[in-house]
Design a protein around this motif. Structure first.
Motif, PDB file in Angstrom:
ATOM      1  N   ASP A  17       0.834  -1.208   0.000  1.00  0.00           N
ATOM      2  CA  ASP A  17       0.000   0.000   0.000  1.00  0.00           C
ATOM      3  C   ASP A  17       0.867   1.256   0.000  1.00  0.00           C
ATOM      4  O   ASP A  17       0.606   2.209  -0.736  1.00  0.00           O
ATOM      5  CB  ASP A  17      -0.946   0.011   1.204  1.00  0.00           C
ATOM      6  CG  ASP A  17      -2.016  -1.070   1.127  1.00  0.00           C
ATOM      7  OD1 ASP A  17      -2.225  -1.646   0.032  1.00  0.00           O
ATOM      8  OD2 ASP A  17      -2.626  -1.361   2.177  1.00  0.00           O
ATOM      9  N   ALA A  18       1.918   1.247   0.807  1.00  0.00           N
ATOM     10  CA  ALA A  18       2.826   2.400   0.860  1.00  0.00           C
ATOM     11  C   ALA A  18       3.574   2.558  -0.459  1.00  0.00           C
ATOM     12  O   ALA A  18       3.745   3.675  -0.963  1.00  0.00           O
ATOM     13  CB  ALA A  18       3.814   2.241   2.018  1.00  0.00           C
ATOM     14  N   ALA A  19       4.006   1.441  -1.042  1.00  0.00           N
ATOM     15  CA  ALA A  19       4.748   1.493  -2.307  1.00  0.00           C
ATOM     16  C   ALA A  19       3.873   1.995  -3.451  1.00  0.00           C
ATOM     17  O   ALA A  19       4.362   2.636  -4.378  1.00  0.00           O
ATOM     18  CB  ALA A  19       5.311   0.109  -2.638  1.00  0.00           C
ATOM     19  N   CYS A  20       2.586   1.717  -3.389  1.00  0.00           N
ATOM     20  CA  CYS A  20       1.650   2.120  -4.451  1.00  0.00           C
ATOM     21  C   CYS A  20       1.060   3.513  -4.231  1.00  0.00           C
ATOM     22  O   CYS A  20       0.323   4.011  -5.078  1.00  0.00           O
ATOM     23  CB  CYS A  20       0.514   1.105  -4.555  1.00  0.00           C
ATOM     24  SG  CYS A  20       1.031  -0.507  -5.168  1.00  0.00           S
ATOM     25  N   ALA A  21       1.381   4.141  -3.121  1.00  0.00           N
ATOM     26  CA  ALA A  21       0.798   5.450  -2.802  1.00  0.00           C
ATOM     27  C   ALA A  21       1.399   6.581  -3.637  1.00  0.00           C
ATOM     28  O   ALA A  21       0.807   7.652  -3.749  1.00  0.00           O
ATOM     29  CB  ALA A  21       0.968   5.748  -1.316  1.00  0.00           C
ATOM     30  N   MET A  22       2.559   6.339  -4.219  1.00  0.00           N
ATOM     31  CA  MET A  22       3.213   7.358  -5.035  1.00  0.00           C
ATOM     32  C   MET A  22       2.420   7.552  -6.333  1.00  0.00           C
ATOM     33  O   MET A  22       1.902   6.589  -6.894  1.00  0.00           O
ATOM     34  CB  MET A  22       4.639   6.882  -5.351  1.00  0.00           C
ATOM     35  CG  MET A  22       5.537   7.942  -5.845  1.00  0.00           C
ATOM     36  SD  MET A  22       7.274   7.439  -6.110  1.00  0.00           S
ATOM     37  CE  MET A  22       7.438   5.799  -5.495  1.00  0.00           C
ATOM     38  N   PRO A  23       2.314   8.794  -6.821  1.00  0.00           N
ATOM     39  CA  PRO A  23       1.621   9.022  -8.104  1.00  0.00           C
ATOM     40  C   PRO A  23       2.284   8.224  -9.226  1.00  0.00           C
ATOM     41  O   PRO A  23       3.508   8.058  -9.249  1.00  0.00           O
ATOM     42  CB  PRO A  23       1.784  10.523  -8.347  1.00  0.00           C
ATOM     43  CG  PRO A  23       2.043  11.110  -6.993  1.00  0.00           C
ATOM     44  CD  PRO A  23       2.769  10.043  -6.217  1.00  0.00           C
ATOM     45  N   PHE A  24       1.485   7.720 -10.169  1.00  0.00           N
ATOM     46  CA  PHE A  24       1.990   6.867 -11.235  1.00  0.00           C
ATOM     47  C   PHE A  24       3.115   7.534 -12.016  1.00  0.00           C
ATOM     48  O   PHE A  24       4.093   6.887 -12.374  1.00  0.00           O
ATOM     49  CB  PHE A  24       0.853   6.460 -12.181  1.00  0.00           C
ATOM     50  CG  PHE A  24       1.298   5.497 -13.237  1.00  0.00           C
ATOM     51  CD1 PHE A  24       1.578   4.181 -12.922  1.00  0.00           C
ATOM     52  CD2 PHE A  24       1.467   5.912 -14.547  1.00  0.00           C
ATOM     53  CE1 PHE A  24       2.017   3.283 -13.892  1.00  0.00           C
ATOM     54  CE2 PHE A  24       1.901   5.025 -15.520  1.00  0.00           C
ATOM     55  CZ  PHE A  24       2.171   3.705 -15.187  1.00  0.00           C
ATOM     56  N   ILE A  25       3.004   8.809 -12.277  1.00  0.00           N
ATOM     57  CA  ILE A  25       4.046   9.534 -13.020  1.00  0.00           C
ATOM     58  C   ILE A  25       5.396   9.428 -12.315  1.00  0.00           C
ATOM     59  O   ILE A  25       6.438   9.313 -12.950  1.00  0.00           O
ATOM     60  CB  ILE A  25       3.651  11.009 -13.279  1.00  0.00           C
ATOM     61  CG1 ILE A  25       4.605  11.658 -14.272  1.00  0.00           C
ATOM     62  CG2 ILE A  25       3.624  11.824 -12.041  1.00  0.00           C
ATOM     63  CD1 ILE A  25       4.074  11.665 -15.660  1.00  0.00           C
TER      64      ILE A  25
END
Length: 87
Positions: A17-25
């Motif tokens: 969840d933390a790793a995926c919290a960054m904006p895709f760009i």
């Protein structure tokens, strides 16, 4: 308190969840990339946490994010994975 394997599964999902919290760009800028570090499980035992950002069939296919949490001493671990896309 969760069982040992459940604890690792919960940790892997929280780290994902933390790793995926960054904006895709921003995720695209660091892909491909991975790192690992030592941390502590809620029970206090030492675990190794590894994150990987991998292209999913080149940049247009998105980014696969994988997290693995391992207890080397107990030879157990858990992994969580997600696919991030621009949409």
């Amino acid at each position: 308190m969760p069982a040992a394997d459940d604890e690792l599964t919960v940790m892997a999902q929280e780290e994902l969840d933390a790793a995926c919290a960054m904006p895709f760009i921003e995720v695209k800028k660091i892909t491909p990339w991975g790192d690992s570090y030592e941390g502590f499980a809620p029970s206090g035992r030492t675990v190794e946490i590894e994150r990987r950002y991998i292209w999913a069939v080149e940049p247009k296919g998105g980014v696969i994010v994988e997290v693995e949490v391992r207890d080397r001493a107990a030879r157990t671990g858990a992994e969580a994975r997600a696919l991030l896309t621009a949409a």
